[in-house]
Design a protein around this motif. Structure first.
Motif, PDB file in Angstrom:
ATOM      1  N   ALA A  85      -5.356  -5.456   9.045  1.00  0.00           N
ATOM      2  CA  ALA A  85      -5.789  -4.469   8.058  1.00  0.00           C
ATOM      3  C   ALA A  85      -5.747  -5.061   6.651  1.00  0.00           C
ATOM      4  CB  ALA A  85      -4.922  -3.213   8.139  1.00  0.00           C
ATOM      5  N   LEU A  86      -4.704  -5.826   6.343  1.00  0.00           N
ATOM      6  CA  LEU A  86      -4.606  -6.442   5.018  1.00  0.00           C
ATOM      7  C   LEU A  86      -5.660  -7.523   4.838  1.00  0.00           C
ATOM      8  CD1 LEU A  86      -0.744  -6.772   4.570  1.00  0.00           C
ATOM      9  CD2 LEU A  86      -2.270  -5.099   3.515  1.00  0.00           C
ATOM     10  N   ALA A  87      -5.843  -8.329   5.875  1.00  0.00           N
ATOM     11  CA  ALA A  87      -6.802  -9.432   5.795  1.00  0.00           C
ATOM     12  C   ALA A  87      -8.235  -8.930   5.622  1.00  0.00           C
ATOM     13  CB  ALA A  87      -6.695 -10.306   7.042  1.00  0.00           C
ATOM     14  N   LEU A  88      -8.541  -7.796   6.207  1.00  0.00           N
ATOM     15  CA  LEU A  88      -9.911  -7.284   6.179  1.00  0.00           C
ATOM     16  C   LEU A  88     -10.113  -6.127   5.194  1.00  0.00           C
ATOM     17  CD1 LEU A  88     -10.624  -7.358  10.022  1.00  0.00           C
ATOM     18  CD2 LEU A  88     -11.114  -9.121   8.309  1.00  0.00           C
ATOM     19  N   ALA A  89      -9.085  -5.812   4.413  1.00  0.00           N
ATOM     20  CA  ALA A  89      -9.159  -4.666   3.505  1.00  0.00           C
ATOM     21  C   ALA A  89     -10.269  -4.848   2.474  1.00  0.00           C
ATOM     22  CB  ALA A  89      -7.825  -4.468   2.792  1.00  0.00           C
ATOM     23  N   ASP A  90     -11.008  -3.778   2.259  1.00  0.00           N
ATOM     24  CA  ASP A  90     -12.048  -3.749   1.234  1.00  0.00           C
ATOM     25  C   ASP A  90     -11.613  -2.727   0.201  1.00  0.00           C
ATOM     26  OD1 ASP A  90     -14.280  -3.550  -0.357  1.00  0.00           O
ATOM     27  OD2 ASP A  90     -15.582  -2.744   1.219  1.00  0.00           O
ATOM     28  N   GLU A 110      -6.773   3.007   6.116  1.00  0.00           N
ATOM     29  CA  GLU A 110      -6.949   1.546   6.185  1.00  0.00           C
ATOM     30  C   GLU A 110      -6.871   0.910   4.798  1.00  0.00           C
ATOM     31  OE1 GLU A 110     -11.016   3.466   6.164  1.00  0.00           O
ATOM     32  OE2 GLU A 110      -9.199   3.757   7.342  1.00  0.00           O
ATOM     33  N   LEU A 111      -7.254   1.645   3.765  1.00  0.00           N
ATOM     34  CA  LEU A 111      -7.150   1.129   2.404  1.00  0.00           C
ATOM     35  C   LEU A 111      -5.735   1.304   1.855  1.00  0.00           C
ATOM     36  CD1 LEU A 111      -8.493  -0.234   0.063  1.00  0.00           C
ATOM     37  CD2 LEU A 111      -9.427   1.974  -0.645  1.00  0.00           C
ATOM     38  N   ARG A 112      -5.065   2.404   2.197  1.00  0.00           N
ATOM     39  CA  ARG A 112      -3.676   2.613   1.757  1.00  0.00           C
ATOM     40  C   ARG A 112      -2.774   1.483   2.233  1.00  0.00           C
ATOM     41  NH1 ARG A 112      -4.276   8.260   3.053  1.00  0.00           N
ATOM     42  NH2 ARG A 112      -3.177   7.867   4.993  1.00  0.00           N
ATOM     43  N   ARG A 113      -3.064   0.921   3.414  1.00  0.00           N
ATOM     44  CA  ARG A 113      -2.246  -0.186   3.934  1.00  0.00           C
ATOM     45  C   ARG A 113      -2.259  -1.388   2.993  1.00  0.00           C
ATOM     46  NH1 ARG A 113      -4.360   1.484   9.295  1.00  0.00           N
ATOM     47  NH2 ARG A 113      -2.535   1.806  10.602  1.00  0.00           N
ATOM     48  N   ALA A 116       0.191  -2.359  -2.361  1.00  0.00           N
ATOM     49  CA  ALA A 116       1.598  -2.766  -2.468  1.00  0.00           C
ATOM     50  C   ALA A 116       2.349  -1.754  -3.331  1.00  0.00           C
ATOM     51  CB  ALA A 116       1.709  -4.167  -3.060  1.00  0.00           C
ATOM     52  N   SER A 117       1.705  -1.304  -4.407  1.00  0.00           N
ATOM     53  CA  SER A 117       2.321  -0.289  -5.268  1.00  0.00           C
ATOM     54  C   SER A 117       1.237   0.339  -6.134  1.00  0.00           C
ATOM     55  CB  SER A 117       3.407  -0.905  -6.150  1.00  0.00           C
ATOM     56  OG  SER A 117       2.834  -1.822  -7.067  1.00  0.00           O
ATOM     57  N   PHE A 130      -2.297  -4.575  -5.098  1.00  0.00           N
ATOM     58  CA  PHE A 130      -2.566  -4.749  -3.677  1.00  0.00           C
ATOM     59  C   PHE A 130      -1.788  -5.940  -3.121  1.00  0.00           C
ATOM     60  CE2 PHE A 130      -6.147  -2.462  -5.412  1.00  0.00           C
ATOM     61  CZ  PHE A 130      -6.331  -1.472  -4.470  1.00  0.00           C
ATOM     62  N   TRP A 131      -1.523  -5.886  -1.836  1.00  0.00           N
ATOM     63  CA  TRP A 131      -0.898  -7.022  -1.163  1.00  0.00           C
ATOM     64  C   TRP A 131      -1.831  -8.215  -1.254  1.00  0.00           C
ATOM     65  CZ3 TRP A 131       3.983  -6.541  -0.432  1.00  0.00           C
ATOM     66  CH2 TRP A 131       4.539  -5.299  -0.123  1.00  0.00           C
ATOM     67  N   ASN A 132      -1.261  -9.412  -1.209  1.00  0.00           N
ATOM     68  CA  ASN A 132      -2.033 -10.636  -1.335  1.00  0.00           C
ATOM     69  C   ASN A 132      -2.877 -10.855  -0.072  1.00  0.00           C
ATOM     70  OD1 ASN A 132      -2.838 -13.396  -1.258  1.00  0.00           O
ATOM     71  ND2 ASN A 132      -1.280 -13.853  -2.795  1.00  0.00           N
ATOM     72  N   LYS A 133      -4.169 -10.776  -0.240  1.00  0.00           N
ATOM     73  CA  LYS A 133      -5.100 -10.909   0.894  1.00  0.00           C
ATOM     74  C   LYS A 133      -5.050 -12.317   1.487  1.00  0.00           C
ATOM     75  CE  LYS A 133      -9.715  -9.665   2.278  1.00  0.00           C
ATOM     76  NZ  LYS A 133     -10.615  -8.571   2.116  1.00  0.00           N
TER      77      LYS A 133
END
Length: 183
Positions: A85-90, A110-113, A116-117, A130-133
């Motif tokens: 989910a993080l790797a493919l997040a748009d 899927e976007l909320r995942r 990060a804050s 966002f988390w680091n893709k």
């Protein structure tokens, strides 16, 4: 007469099974479940083996191990799902049609995942982090073995040299004479 549980095991048998499933050796599980102060290591091992072979205990062990395996598998699958989910997040979905940032509860799961804050400052401005893709992609690549495939494609100068010699390599000399063992 000892009380038994729903699996028809005594408290000591149940504890033994719990210890075994948690990773203890049969002997250590037996020591944790029974009084063994006057027993030799050989006796403990024999009794532990006998207990593990008891049909009721063996059935309980298999059931507990199956449950543990299922939980572990589910956790691994959940983690991989999150990495995916993080790797493919748009993150394009964070905006409303009017150009305003959506609040966290308005984002699809899927976007909320990928968030990060987030914060809303005193002026009502929404800020997301966002988390680091790239980290997620790297973890996914490692899981899929893509680095190993990449490493196999890299040039190996030693292998290329040996291949170019076509098997005409005699061996590595130690510097000693073969006949006398002297230099």
């Amino acid at each position: 007469m000892s009380m038994t549980n729903q699996y028809e095991l005594t408290p000591q048998q149940e504890n033994f099974a719990q210890e075994v499933v948690s990773g203890e050796t049969l002997s250590d599980a037996y020591r944790a479940s029974y009084k063994t102060a006057r027993m030799t290591a050989k006796q403990i091992h024999e009794e532990a083996s006998r207990l593990a072979a008891n049909p009721k205990v063996a059935t309980r062990l298999r059931a507990m191990q199956a449950t543990a395996a299922e939980i572990a598998t589910l956790k691994a699958a959940d983690i991989l799902r999150e990495v995916k989910a993080l790797a493919l997040a748009d993150i394009g979905g964070i905006m409303n049609e009017d150009g305003q940032l959506k609040l966290l509860h308005e984002l699809p799961p899927e976007l909320r995942r990928a968030v990060a804050s987030f914060e809303v400052d005193k002026d009502g401005v929404v800020k997301y982090r966002f988390w680091n893709k790239l980290d997620a992609l790297e973890k996914a690549m490692k899981h899929l073995g893509l680095y190993e495939k990449d490493n196999d494609q890299q040039a190996n100068p030693l292998r290329e040299l040996l291949d170019s010699l076509g098997g005409a390599v005699i061996g590595v000399s130690s510097g000693k004479s073969r006949k006398t063992g002297e230099r």
